[in-house]
Design a protein around this motif. Structure first.
Motif, PDB file in Angstrom:
ATOM      1  N   ASN A  82       0.654  -1.195   0.089  1.00  0.00           N
ATOM      2  CA  ASN A  82      -0.029   0.091  -0.013  1.00  0.00           C
ATOM      3  C   ASN A  82       0.783   1.227   0.097  1.00  0.00           C
ATOM      4  O   ASN A  82       0.379   2.364   0.447  1.00  0.00           O
ATOM      5  CB  ASN A  82      -0.840  -0.012   1.188  1.00  0.00           C
ATOM      6  N   ARG A  83       2.112   1.306  -0.199  1.00  0.00           N
ATOM      7  CA  ARG A  83       2.958   2.266  -0.500  1.00  0.00           C
ATOM      8  C   ARG A  83       3.264   2.379  -2.033  1.00  0.00           C
ATOM      9  O   ARG A  83       3.690   1.322  -2.655  1.00  0.00           O
ATOM     10  CB  ARG A  83       4.181   2.257   0.360  1.00  0.00           C
ATOM     11  N   ARG A  84       3.617   3.746  -2.485  1.00  0.00           N
ATOM     12  CA  ARG A  84       3.885   4.012  -3.927  1.00  0.00           C
ATOM     13  C   ARG A  84       4.994   4.905  -4.014  1.00  0.00           C
ATOM     14  O   ARG A  84       5.263   5.798  -3.014  1.00  0.00           O
ATOM     15  CB  ARG A  84       2.659   4.250  -4.607  1.00  0.00           C
ATOM     16  N   ILE A  85       5.560   4.811  -5.302  1.00  0.00           N
ATOM     17  CA  ILE A  85       6.866   5.832  -5.564  1.00  0.00           C
ATOM     18  C   ILE A  85       6.222   6.349  -6.692  1.00  0.00           C
ATOM     19  O   ILE A  85       5.925   6.064  -7.782  1.00  0.00           O
ATOM     20  CB  ILE A  85       7.916   5.255  -5.950  1.00  0.00           C
ATOM     21  N   ILE A  86       6.411   7.911  -6.720  1.00  0.00           N
ATOM     22  CA  ILE A  86       6.440   8.722  -7.777  1.00  0.00           C
ATOM     23  C   ILE A  86       7.483   8.581  -8.971  1.00  0.00           C
ATOM     24  O   ILE A  86       8.630   8.986  -8.228  1.00  0.00           O
ATOM     25  CB  ILE A  86       5.998  10.354  -7.581  1.00  0.00           C
ATOM     26  N   GLU A  87       7.118   8.384 -10.134  1.00  0.00           N
ATOM     27  CA  GLU A  87       8.193   8.581 -10.997  1.00  0.00           C
ATOM     28  C   GLU A  87       7.832  10.005 -11.944  1.00  0.00           C
ATOM     29  O   GLU A  87       6.626  10.148 -12.516  1.00  0.00           O
ATOM     30  CB  GLU A  87       8.302   7.409 -11.820  1.00  0.00           C
ATOM     31  N   GLY A  88       8.902  10.748 -12.051  1.00  0.00           N
ATOM     32  CA  GLY A  88       8.458  12.056 -12.923  1.00  0.00           C
ATOM     33  C   GLY A  88       9.771  12.897 -12.952  1.00  0.00           C
ATOM     34  O   GLY A  88      10.747  12.648 -12.778  1.00  0.00           O
TER      35      GLY A  88
END
Length: 219
Positions: A82-88
């Motif tokens: 339930n944890r996520r990483i932003i790619e940008g």
């Protein structure tokens, strides 16, 4: 628009950190790129985050926005349920989102919120994305202008014929039984023809082009 509040930088000590990183939080001694790389995850981000085009990061001790980035995608953090990483990509001076927010006080609703993650409703022209139906209308925090998803779907059904024709074509094209998992997206793919994704929260993405058989579609 996504907004994340950062605390003062501390040493990262999690041996299972999926990034990995030496620190997290805002460190004014580091470059903007170093701060972005250290703070783009891992966060508790739900489906609403996937509809955002930009993310602002502010420093909670000053209440000032210190970074802004264009979101390319948001991925699951390996080993962190339930944890996520932003790619940008970081935005530089001259970009309207950067110039509007970076160096200025963060929106009050974000500063006063206990949760470090908030969402900002900003309909400023140039801050949105084009409606996926292809009409060219700029929208914010959504994929379609209200009603345009149905219009786009029926326009494409019309290329096949009636709804009955479409259903018959769809069943033949997919040539598979959907394995509906309530905890994950369900994707039906026909080679070069259709890509239908049904998400657990009820969202549906449908992409197909019957004029290009044999060419795989990508999301």
């Amino acid at each position: 628009m996504l907004h994340i509040k950062l605390t003062r930088a501390v040493k990262a000590t999690d041996p299972t950190d999926p990034l990995p990183r030496e620190f997290y939080g805002w460190d004014e001694r580091r470059t903007l790129q170093e701060n972005w790389d250290a703070n783009r995850g891992y966060w508790a981000l739900g489906a609403r985050a996937d509809l955002q085009d930009y993310v602002l990061l502010s420093y909670n001790e000053t209440g000032e926005v210190v970074m802004a980035a264009k979101i390319r995608t948001i991925v699951d953090a390996e080993g962190k349920p339930n944890r996520r990483i932003i790619e940008g990509d970081l935005l530089a001076e001259g970009h309207p989102v950067h110039d509007t927010y970076v160096g200025h006080r963060a929106p009050e609703k974000s500063l006063s919120a206990r949760n470090p993650i908030t969402y900002i409703d900003d309909n400023t022209p140039g801050f949105g994305r084009p409606c996926l139906c292809g009409c060219g209308t700029e929208i914010h925090g959504a994929l379609f202008v209200p009603g345009h998803d149905q219009a786009a779907l029926h326009q494409r059904i019309a290329k096949i014929g009636s709804i009955a024709n479409f259903l018959e074509w769809f069943d033949k094209t997919t040539n598979t039984e959907a394995n509906f998992d309530t905890n994950a997206p369900t994707v039906l793919r026909g080679v070069g023809r259709i890509d239908l994704t049904v998400y657990p929260d009820g969202r549906i993405d449908l992409k197909f082009d019957p004029t290009k058989p044999g060419t795989p579609l990508t999301e």
